[in-house]
Design a protein around this motif. Structure first.
Motif, PDB file in Angstrom:
ATOM      1  N   LEU A   3      40.530  51.631  36.218  1.00 44.65           N
ATOM      2  CA  LEU A   3      39.418  50.707  36.010  1.00 44.65           C
ATOM      3  C   LEU A   3      39.905  49.264  36.068  1.00 44.65           C
ATOM      4  O   LEU A   3      40.848  48.884  35.373  1.00 44.65           O
ATOM      5  N   CYS A   4      39.235  48.464  36.898  1.00 44.27           N
ATOM      6  CA  CYS A   4      39.619  47.064  37.098  1.00 44.27           C
ATOM      7  C   CYS A   4      38.414  46.154  36.909  1.00 44.27           C
ATOM      8  O   CYS A   4      37.270  46.554  37.136  1.00 44.27           O
ATOM      9  N   TYR A   5      38.683  44.911  36.527  1.00 50.21           N
ATOM     10  CA  TYR A   5      37.637  43.915  36.323  1.00 50.21           C
ATOM     11  C   TYR A   5      37.866  42.743  37.261  1.00 50.21           C
ATOM     12  O   TYR A   5      38.959  42.177  37.320  1.00 50.21           O
ATOM     13  N   ASN A   6      36.819  42.382  37.999  1.00 48.57           N
ATOM     14  CA  ASN A   6      36.870  41.205  38.871  1.00 48.57           C
ATOM     15  C   ASN A   6      36.181  40.043  38.170  1.00 48.57           C
ATOM     16  O   ASN A   6      35.044  40.160  37.711  1.00 48.57           O
ATOM     17  N   GLN A   7      36.868  38.915  38.098  1.00 46.36           N
ATOM     18  CA  GLN A   7      36.389  37.780  37.311  1.00 46.36           C
ATOM     19  C   GLN A   7      35.074  37.164  37.786  1.00 46.36           C
ATOM     20  O   GLN A   7      34.449  36.417  37.039  1.00 46.36           O
ATOM     21  N   ALA A   8      34.646  37.502  38.995  1.00 41.73           N
ATOM     22  CA  ALA A   8      33.353  36.993  39.465  1.00 41.73           C
ATOM     23  C   ALA A   8      32.226  37.423  38.542  1.00 41.73           C
ATOM     24  O   ALA A   8      31.199  36.740  38.423  1.00 41.73           O
ATOM     25  N   THR A   9      32.428  38.533  37.849  1.00 43.43           N
ATOM     26  CA  THR A   9      31.368  39.119  37.029  1.00 43.43           C
ATOM     27  C   THR A   9      31.032  38.257  35.819  1.00 43.43           C
ATOM     28  O   THR A   9      29.910  38.299  35.304  1.00 43.43           O
ATOM     29  N   THR A  10      31.992  37.439  35.377  1.00 44.16           N
ATOM     30  CA  THR A  10      31.738  36.449  34.314  1.00 44.16           C
ATOM     31  C   THR A  10      32.099  35.054  34.811  1.00 44.16           C
ATOM     32  O   THR A  10      32.641  34.227  34.072  1.00 44.16           O
ATOM     33  N   LEU A  11      31.765  34.781  36.050  1.00 40.68           N
ATOM     34  CA  LEU A  11      32.181  33.534  36.697  1.00 40.68           C
ATOM     35  C   LEU A  11      31.740  32.290  35.929  1.00 40.68           C
ATOM     36  O   LEU A  11      32.485  31.316  35.819  1.00 40.68           O
ATOM     37  N   GLU A  12      30.522  32.310  35.388  1.00 40.80           N
ATOM     38  CA  GLU A  12      29.970  31.104  34.775  1.00 40.80           C
ATOM     39  C   GLU A  12      29.924  31.153  33.246  1.00 40.80           C
ATOM     40  O   GLU A  12      29.452  30.209  32.615  1.00 40.80           O
ATOM     41  N   ASN A  13      30.404  32.237  32.644  1.00 42.43           N
ATOM     42  CA  ASN A  13      30.298  32.327  31.190  1.00 42.43           C
ATOM     43  C   ASN A  13      31.595  32.756  30.516  1.00 42.43           C
ATOM     44  O   ASN A  13      31.590  33.250  29.386  1.00 42.43           O
ATOM     45  N   SER A  14      32.727  32.563  31.212  1.00 46.75           N
ATOM     46  CA  SER A  14      34.004  32.920  30.611  1.00 46.75           C
ATOM     47  C   SER A  14      35.130  32.173  31.316  1.00 46.75           C
ATOM     48  O   SER A  14      34.901  31.333  32.186  1.00 46.75           O
ATOM     49  N   ASN A  15      36.363  32.501  30.934  1.00 50.90           N
ATOM     50  CA  ASN A  15      37.540  31.949  31.584  1.00 50.90           C
ATOM     51  C   ASN A  15      38.615  33.030  31.603  1.00 50.90           C
ATOM     52  O   ASN A  15      38.425  34.125  31.057  1.00 50.90           O
ATOM     53  N   LEU A  16      39.725  32.756  32.231  1.00 47.61           N
ATOM     54  CA  LEU A  16      40.747  33.787  32.410  1.00 47.61           C
ATOM     55  C   LEU A  16      41.301  34.270  31.077  1.00 47.61           C
ATOM     56  O   LEU A  16      41.474  35.479  30.858  1.00 47.61           O
ATOM     57  N   GLU A  17      41.563  33.356  30.176  1.00 46.17           N
ATOM     58  CA  GLU A  17      42.126  33.743  28.885  1.00 46.17           C
ATOM     59  C   GLU A  17      41.180  34.686  28.125  1.00 46.17           C
ATOM     60  O   GLU A  17      41.595  35.716  27.587  1.00 46.17           O
ATOM     61  N   TYR A 239      42.047  59.017  47.205  1.00 41.81           N
ATOM     62  CA  TYR A 239      42.206  57.666  46.660  1.00 41.81           C
ATOM     63  C   TYR A 239      42.350  57.737  45.144  1.00 41.81           C
ATOM     64  O   TYR A 239      41.527  58.335  44.455  1.00 41.81           O
ATOM     65  N   SER A 240      43.399  57.120  44.625  1.00 41.69           N
ATOM     66  CA  SER A 240      43.648  57.130  43.180  1.00 41.69           C
ATOM     67  C   SER A 240      43.917  55.723  42.652  1.00 41.69           C
ATOM     68  O   SER A 240      44.459  55.565  41.561  1.00 41.69           O
ATOM     69  N   GLY A 241      43.557  54.722  43.451  1.00 39.38           N
ATOM     70  CA  GLY A 241      43.804  53.340  43.067  1.00 39.38           C
ATOM     71  C   GLY A 241      42.728  52.787  42.154  1.00 39.38           C
ATOM     72  O   GLY A 241      42.028  53.529  41.450  1.00 39.38           O
ATOM     73  N   ALA A 242      42.588  51.471  42.176  1.00 40.50           N
ATOM     74  CA  ALA A 242      41.679  50.793  41.262  1.00 40.50           C
ATOM     75  C   ALA A 242      40.255  50.751  41.792  1.00 40.50           C
ATOM     76  O   ALA A 242      40.028  50.605  42.993  1.00 40.50           O
ATOM     77  N   VAL A 243      39.315  50.903  40.868  1.00 43.36           N
ATOM     78  CA  VAL A 243      37.904  50.663  41.141  1.00 43.36           C
ATOM     79  C   VAL A 243      37.533  49.424  40.329  1.00 43.36           C
ATOM     80  O   VAL A 243      37.562  49.438  39.099  1.00 43.36           O
ATOM     81  N   SER A 244      37.218  48.348  41.042  1.00 40.62           N
ATOM     82  CA  SER A 244      37.054  47.034  40.422  1.00 40.62           C
ATOM     83  C   SER A 244      35.588  46.615  40.405  1.00 40.62           C
ATOM     84  O   SER A 244      34.935  46.583  41.448  1.00 40.62           O
TER      85      SER A 244
END
Length: 275
Positions: A3-17, A239-244
């Motif tokens: 399981l992976c998270y792409n930062q676009a999903t909280t682009l305007e309401n969060s930050n990397l930290e 396929y056994s990689g990440a689903v983001s």
């Protein structure tokens, strides 16, 4: 699948930290770091060493640097800028331990012949492949399901990657982009799964092919994309990689970041559990 998270999903309401801490809290395996905005913002107050130490000290790991944009069919000056940016991103990826750099094809209103798109894409990707090889980093080409993107179907992207024929160059299979320009499921069935480096999971409202835009994305399983059909094929192929999870939904940007990250996980796992 991881399981992976792409930062676009909280682009305007969060930050990397904040994204890192919340993804760690909610049990994500990986994160895709946005290199055009979220990483520079982070580096205003912290360092790459800080980021590397975070990944070494926590469960979550960096999957990809996202993204090197508009890599093909550029003039000489812009091509040099692309290469310089890629070299810097390679250094950053090595420092923090990211496996992939996502490369996005040119989006333009100019009419460019298919043969010229393919020729440029293959040439540039071979150059990127050569640069990335000493770092052990892979280039993941993300076709964009938009009429003005030079590479906008899975079949077109896969043909380019197959022509490049390098172990460190593959495709990002984004379910939204696959649906948005009517990619052919038969092309996916024929593909070598080792060339699919990352899977992006998302869903969409029911607008006609060619009219869909990023803001039309919705939570996985809550739209009209045949996620079961797409994902079952790659799973059966091994396929056994990440689903983001990657969404650009303005409505979700009004939510608290933690609610978004938790909902993204829950809806994604619900879809994956039915495969």
């Amino acid at each position: 699948m991881k399981l992976c998270y792409n930062q676009a999903t909280t682009l305007e309401n969060s930050n990397l930290e904040k994204d890192l801490d919340l993804c760690e809290k909610h049990g994500y395996d990986y994160i895709e770091i946005r290199t055009m905005d979220k990483l520079p913002e982070y580096l205003e107050t912290k360092s790459l060493d800080d980021l590397a130490n975070y990944f070494q000290s926590n469960r979550i790991k960096p999957l990809a640097m996202n993204a090197l944009v508009f890599f093909n069919n550029r003039n000489e000056e812009d091509h040099k800028k692309i290469i310089d940016e890629f070299k810097e991103t390679l250094e950053n990826a090595k420092k923090i331990g990211a496996e992939f750099i996502v490369a996005v094809p040119l989006v333009t209103e100019l009419k460019i012949l298919h043969k010229d798109i393919k020729s440029s894409s293959v040439e540039v990707l071979k150059e990127l492949s050569d640069l990335a090889k000493p770092y052990g980093i892979k280039v993941a080409v993300e076709f964009v399901g938009h009429p003005q993107c030079t590479v906008n179907t899975f079949g077109q992207a896969y043909d380019i990657v197959e022509t490049v024929d390098r172990e460190n160059v593959g495709v990002v299979l984004d379910c939204f982009h696959f649906h948005a320009m009517g990619s052919d499921i038969e092309d996916l069935k024929k593909a070598d799964v080792s060339k699919i480096f990352i899977v992006h999971i998302d869903d969409t409202e029911d607008f006609p092919i060619g009219f869909l835009r990023d803001e039309d994305r919705v939570w996985p399983g809550q739209g009209v994309i045949d996620l079961q059909g797409i994902l079952s094929i790659v799973k059966e192929k091994g396929y056994s990689g990440a689903v983001s999870v990657e969404l650009f939904r303005p409505e979700y940007y009004t939510w608290e970041a933690e609610e978004v990250i938790k909902t993204a996980k829950d809806t994604t796992l619900d879809v994956l559990s039915k495969l």
